[in-house]
Design a protein around this motif. Structure first.
Motif, mmCIF file in Angstrom:
data_model
loop_
_atom_site.group_PDB
_atom_site.id
_atom_site.type_symbol
_atom_site.label_atom_id
_atom_site.label_comp_id
_atom_site.label_asym_id
_atom_site.label_seq_id
_atom_site.Cartn_x
_atom_site.Cartn_y
_atom_site.Cartn_z
ATOM 1 N N ILE A 20 3.837 24.459 -4.572
ATOM 2 C CA ILE A 20 5.263 24.331 -4.843
ATOM 3 C C ILE A 20 5.560 22.856 -5.143
ATOM 4 O O ILE A 20 5.268 21.984 -4.321
ATOM 5 N N PRO A 21 6.122 22.544 -6.308
ATOM 6 C CA PRO A 21 6.341 21.138 -6.653
ATOM 7 C C PRO A 21 7.437 20.507 -5.817
ATOM 8 O O PRO A 21 8.317 21.186 -5.290
ATOM 9 N N ALA A 22 7.389 19.192 -5.694
ATOM 10 C CA ALA A 22 8.433 18.451 -4.999
ATOM 11 C C ALA A 22 9.708 18.457 -5.838
ATOM 12 O O ALA A 22 9.668 18.611 -7.061
ATOM 13 N N PRO A 23 10.870 18.276 -5.202
ATOM 14 C CA PRO A 23 12.129 18.249 -5.962
ATOM 15 C C PRO A 23 12.126 17.213 -7.080
ATOM 16 O O PRO A 23 12.664 17.469 -8.166
ATOM 17 N N GLU A 24 11.509 16.066 -6.831
ATOM 18 C CA GLU A 24 11.474 15.014 -7.851
ATOM 19 C C GLU A 24 10.688 15.481 -9.084
ATOM 20 O O GLU A 24 11.055 15.167 -10.227
ATOM 21 N N GLU A 25 9.603 16.232 -8.848
ATOM 22 C CA GLU A 25 8.814 16.739 -9.968
ATOM 23 C C GLU A 25 9.605 17.778 -10.758
ATOM 24 O O GLU A 25 9.570 17.796 -11.995
ATOM 25 N N ALA A 26 10.319 18.638 -10.040
ATOM 26 C CA ALA A 26 11.123 19.653 -10.719
ATOM 27 C C ALA A 26 12.247 18.991 -11.538
ATOM 28 O O ALA A 26 12.563 19.438 -12.646
ATOM 29 N N GLU A 27 12.844 17.926 -10.987
ATOM 30 C CA GLU A 27 13.914 17.237 -11.703
ATOM 31 C C GLU A 27 13.399 16.571 -12.973
ATOM 32 O O GLU A 27 14.103 16.505 -13.988
ATOM 33 N N ALA A 28 12.176 16.073 -12.930
ATOM 34 C CA ALA A 28 11.623 15.339 -14.069
ATOM 35 C C ALA A 28 10.997 16.249 -15.115
ATOM 36 O O ALA A 28 10.685 15.795 -16.224
ATOM 37 N N TYR A 29 10.832 17.520 -14.799
ATOM 38 C CA TYR A 29 10.144 18.436 -15.719
ATOM 39 C C TYR A 29 10.989 18.668 -16.970
ATOM 40 O O TYR A 29 12.200 18.891 -16.896
ATOM 41 N N ASP A 30 10.365 18.607 -18.124
ATOM 42 C CA ASP A 30 11.042 18.799 -19.405
ATOM 43 C C ASP A 30 10.925 20.273 -19.809
ATOM 44 O O ASP A 30 9.921 20.706 -20.347
ATOM 45 N N PHE A 31 11.963 21.061 -19.517
ATOM 46 C CA PHE A 31 11.949 22.482 -19.820
ATOM 47 C C PHE A 31 12.205 22.720 -21.304
ATOM 48 O O PHE A 31 13.151 22.171 -21.883
ATOM 49 N N GLY A 32 11.368 23.538 -21.917
ATOM 50 C CA GLY A 32 11.591 23.934 -23.300
ATOM 51 C C GLY A 32 12.686 24.983 -23.393
ATOM 52 O O GLY A 32 13.155 25.508 -22.379
ATOM 53 N N PRO A 33 13.107 25.344 -24.612
ATOM 54 C CA PRO A 33 14.210 26.307 -24.780
ATOM 55 C C PRO A 33 13.952 27.650 -24.097
ATOM 56 O O PRO A 33 14.819 28.173 -23.390
ATOM 57 N N MET A 34 12.769 28.226 -24.277
ATOM 58 C CA MET A 34 12.469 29.507 -23.643
ATOM 59 C C MET A 34 12.346 29.355 -22.130
ATOM 60 O O MET A 34 12.735 30.244 -21.373
ATOM 61 N N GLU A 35 11.826 28.217 -21.701
ATOM 62 C CA GLU A 35 11.720 27.964 -20.269
ATOM 63 C C GLU A 35 13.101 27.838 -19.631
ATOM 64 O O GLU A 35 13.316 28.325 -18.527
ATOM 65 N N ARG A 36 14.035 27.199 -20.336
ATOM 66 C CA ARG A 36 15.388 27.066 -19.798
ATOM 67 C C ARG A 36 16.058 28.429 -19.636
ATOM 68 O O ARG A 36 16.808 28.667 -18.677
ATOM 69 N N GLU A 37 15.763 29.337 -20.556
ATOM 70 C CA GLU A 37 16.301 30.699 -20.438
ATOM 71 C C GLU A 37 15.759 31.382 -19.184
ATOM 72 O O GLU A 37 16.496 32.055 -18.463
ATOM 73 N N PHE A 38 14.473 31.194 -18.922
ATOM 74 C CA PHE A 38 13.863 31.749 -17.711
ATOM 75 C C PHE A 38 14.524 31.139 -16.471
ATOM 76 O O PHE A 38 14.847 31.851 -15.516
ATOM 77 N N VAL A 39 14.721 29.823 -16.488
ATOM 78 C CA VAL A 39 15.313 29.126 -15.345
ATOM 79 C C VAL A 39 16.703 29.657 -15.043
ATOM 80 O O VAL A 39 17.045 29.936 -13.882
#
Length: 382
Positions: free
Chosen positions: A305-324
């Protein structure tokens, strides 16, 4: 007290005890009983040992605050989930708790020989009498290749020469026979007994209770919902990862229900992903660690499970943002009052008899704090 051929046992009549162990009473201001689903998550920079210690802390917290059950889910080949052996974990939790019900949410029946499950949960019943649940699922709890490795088969399902999800009703019937020690005369397994188990109550000099853990069926679609209804068993639905199927599956369960010696009316709980924090922005920040972890799992990149800082810095692509966005919509999160409102609305919409909360975050502290805050929001005891 009742006499039998080999010994004497003192026990509450089986149907009455079964119903008492399934149904629960809401605490505080909660609309229904609240329970815990534990995946024993492992965050980056942490270890499985630390995650297991958090599970002990969580079980103690849940017991102290009036949560009704603490279930552990079976998963395999997932670095961020250390719950591959529910029976082992439950034995450890039993040694550190006194009252809370403990169970599997669930054991994946196609992965195991029914006799082995009956022996494991007979052992748990002996360790923690009257507070063990046996929740069963028909999915592998992992990917196909890992499932094949677990089952030692070249493929999955009956067509591959092994037992798979299609054999679930037959496996369930066999497991139930082992749990009750009641194979009919002439059956190949009639002289085989799951020990610890009821046979020790009927053997010469036997004084052990013939009681065994109540069986629950788990599901994320209609198959187990219908089967649980037809058999008159309690049903647990995985709303936390199949939210759109929740109401149809619960309707199917209730419509299919036939009274049994276990239950005279349906009883359904739903698993709910929820996380409360003192600050709504922090709640979302913590939830995003679990969302990113699930995204990586779904795209073939499982990890811790990633740390909050890693999740904040992750660059979500368009399809990934839809999943999120889809995942965030299915996680009840925010301040304690916001989470309470969300859980209340979900219970009202589904008519669930019990809510089983699962909280996935990077660190154990955030998970424990969330369960404490939810208990406070409902005025639970302790």
């Amino acid at each position: 007290m009742h006499d039998n051929a080999g010994g004497t046992s003192v026990d509450t009549p089986a149907p009455a005890r079964a119903a008492d162990e399934i149904r629960a009473t809401a605490q505080g201001g909660a609309p229904v009983p609240l329970s815990v689903l534990d995946l024993v998550t492992v965050g980056s920079g942490s270890t499985a040992g630390q995650a297991l210690r958090t599970s002990v802390d969580l079980a103690r917290l849940a017991e102290r605050r009036g949560y009704h059950r603490h279930w552990v889910a079976e998963h395999h080949s997932m670095p961020g989930v250390a719950s591959s052996s529910p029976a082992v974990i439950l034995a450890h939790l039993a040694a550190h708790t006194e009252r809370i019900r403990l169970g599997s949410g669930g054991v994946m029946l196609p992965n195991h020989a029914p006799l082995v499950i009956a022996e494991q949960f007979g052992t748990l019943e002996a360790l923690a009498p009257g507070r063990v649940d046996l929740g069963l699922g028909r999915a592998p709890g992992t990917d196909g290749a890992t499932a094949a490795a677990l089952r030692r088969a070249d493929g999955l399902g009956s067509e591959a020469g092994g037992e798979g999800a299609d054999d679930f009703p037959q496996q369930l019937a066999e497991l139930t026979r082992f749990l009750d020690d009641d194979f009919p005369d002439g059956h190949p397994y009639a002289r085989i007994h799951a020990v610890p188990g009821p046979v020790q109550a009927t053997a010469p000099g036997g004084v052990q209770s013939a009681a065994r853990p109540p069986v629950w069926l788990l599901g994320s679609s209609g198959f187990s919902a219908r089967l649980a209804g037809v058999l008159g068993l309690p049903f647990a639905f995985a709303h936390h990862f199949s939210a759109r199927n929740t109401v149809p599956a619960l309707d199917l369960y209730r419509d299919s229900f036939r009274p049994s010696k276990v239950l005279d009316a349906p009883y359904a709980l739903i698993g709910v992903a929820a996380l409360a924090s003192d600050d709504a922005r922090e709640a979302r920040r913590q939830v995003m660690t679990g969302v990113l972890s699930m995204l990586r799992l779904r795209t073939g990149r499982p990890g811790l499970i990633p740390a909050p800082e890693e999740a904040e810095a992750y660059d979500f692509g368009p399809m990934e943002r839809e999943f999120v966005e889809g995942r965030l919509a299915d996680v009840v999160h925010g301040t304690p009052d916001e989470v309470r409102a969300g859980l209340d609305a979900l219970q009202k919409r589904t008519g669930a008899d019990e809510l089983m909360i699962t909280t996935n975050a990077h660190g154990g502290e955030a998970r424990l704090r969330s369960y404490e805050l939810i208990a406070d929001a409902y005025g639970l005891p302790g």
